[in-house]
Write a protein that holds these residues in place. Structure first.
Motif, short mmCIF file in Angstrom:
data_model
loop_
_atom_site.label_atom_id
_atom_site.label_comp_id
_atom_site.label_asym_id
_atom_site.label_seq_id
_atom_site.Cartn_x
_atom_site.Cartn_y
_atom_site.Cartn_z
N ALA A 198 62.97 38.19 0.80
CA ALA A 198 61.56 37.85 0.57
C ALA A 198 60.68 38.41 1.68
N CYS A 199 59.39 38.56 1.35
CA CYS A 199 58.40 38.96 2.35
C CYS A 199 57.97 37.69 3.08
N LEU A 200 58.05 37.67 4.41
CA LEU A 200 57.67 36.46 5.15
C LEU A 200 56.16 36.35 5.34
N GLY A 201 55.43 37.37 4.86
CA GLY A 201 53.97 37.31 4.91
C GLY A 201 53.43 36.49 3.75
N CYS A 202 53.87 36.82 2.53
CA CYS A 202 53.36 36.11 1.34
C CYS A 202 54.43 35.22 0.70
N ASN A 203 55.64 35.28 1.26
CA ASN A 203 56.76 34.47 0.77
C ASN A 203 57.21 34.80 -0.66
N SER A 222 55.78 48.89 2.31
CA SER A 222 54.83 47.79 2.20
C SER A 222 55.28 46.81 1.14
N CYS A 223 54.92 45.55 1.33
CA CYS A 223 55.24 44.52 0.34
C CYS A 223 54.47 44.82 -0.94
N PRO A 224 55.17 44.83 -2.09
CA PRO A 224 54.47 45.12 -3.35
C PRO A 224 53.49 44.01 -3.75
N HIS A 225 53.61 42.86 -3.13
CA HIS A 225 52.71 41.74 -3.47
C HIS A 225 51.49 41.66 -2.56
N CYS A 226 51.72 41.73 -1.23
CA CYS A 226 50.59 41.54 -0.31
C CYS A 226 50.23 42.80 0.47
N ASN A 227 50.99 43.85 0.26
CA ASN A 227 50.72 45.14 0.90
C ASN A 227 51.02 45.21 2.40
ZN LIG Z 1 54.17 40.11 0.99
#
Ligand SMILES: [Zn+2]
Length: 238
Positions: A198-203, A222-227
């Motif tokens: 998981a991305c720990l920025g947007c979870n 980059s995270c595909p959800h929060c960039n």
């Molecule tokens: Zn993210």
């Protein structure tokens, strides 16, 4: 981790540190302002009581002057008595003296009241001044701690700003731009760890293949959800 990613991670650490220092600085500044306003409030009370006291003392002096004038008037009338020849005139002068004495008695009563006013205001003023001095000592003491702390924060901030600038300038301009935009749009967090899929920025969960590729990729991902820029901690850089 590749160099560019290391730069980004370091940049994020510096930005985190800058935010923390700014928040701590703001807190101290607010504390200093609250202390100053507390002091000003008590100073206002003291000022008002000083003014009240001045007014009461002035009013007392005016009353005393009226009393002196009244006394003189009585004396003058009494001096006239031996020269008076008619009963009618005598009665008139005696009446004059009587009413002047009455008036003077009233003035003396007013002076007494004024005296107790002055006493009460003086007591209140002394108490407020004591409180003011106590609080001023505390405020001075605390400000003596706050000022050098703020100066230290400022020194730290300018050093950090310099390092930040250097790190930013080491990045390709497109990456630099993306970093700055993310910092603005993502509440100051542009670089985050990817962990446990998981991305720990947007979870949000990352596609498994994408997550696995982070371990081997040389590209900045980059995270595909929060960039946000993503990195994984390997044994070497953990
Ligand atoms: Zn993210």
């Amino acid at each position: 981790m590749q160099q560019k990613m290391e730069n980004l991670v370091e940049l994020q650490q510096i930005d985190d540190n800058i935010s923390e220092t700014l928040a701590a600085r703001r807190k101290l500044e607010e504390e200093g302002m609250a202390l100053t306003s507390e002091l000003e409030k008590i100073q206002e009370v003291v000022d008002k009581l000083t003014l009240d006291l001045d007014t009461a003392e002035k009013e007392k002096r005016e009353l005393e002057e009226i009393a002196v004038q009244g006394q003189e008037k009585i004396k003058k009338s009494e001096k006239r008595l031996p020269e008076i020849r008619t009963t009618k005139e005598y009665t008139a002068v005696m009446k004059e003296i009587d009413s002047a004495k009455k008036a003077n008695h009233e003035v003396q009563e007013k002076i007494k009241l004024k005296d107790s006013d002055i006493e009460a205001v003086t007591r209140e003023k002394d108490e407020s001044e004591n409180t003011l001095n106590e609080i001023r000592a505390k405020v001075d003491e605390r400000n003596a701690e706050i000022s050098p702390q703020i100066a230290e924060f400022d020194q730290n901030l300018s050093a950090k700003a310099e390092s930040r600038e250097q790190l930013l300038n080491n990045l390709p301009s497109s990456l630099k731009r993306r970093y700055k935009i993310l910092i603005e749009q993502r509440a100051g967090v542009a670089v985050v760890e990817a962990k446990g899929g998981a991305c720990l920025g947007c979870n949000m969960r990352l596609p498994p293949q994408f997550f696995n590729s982070l371990h081997s990729s040389d590209e900045i991902q980059s995270c595909p959800h929060c960039n946000r820029f993503l990195y994984v901690k390997t044994k070497e850089n953990a």
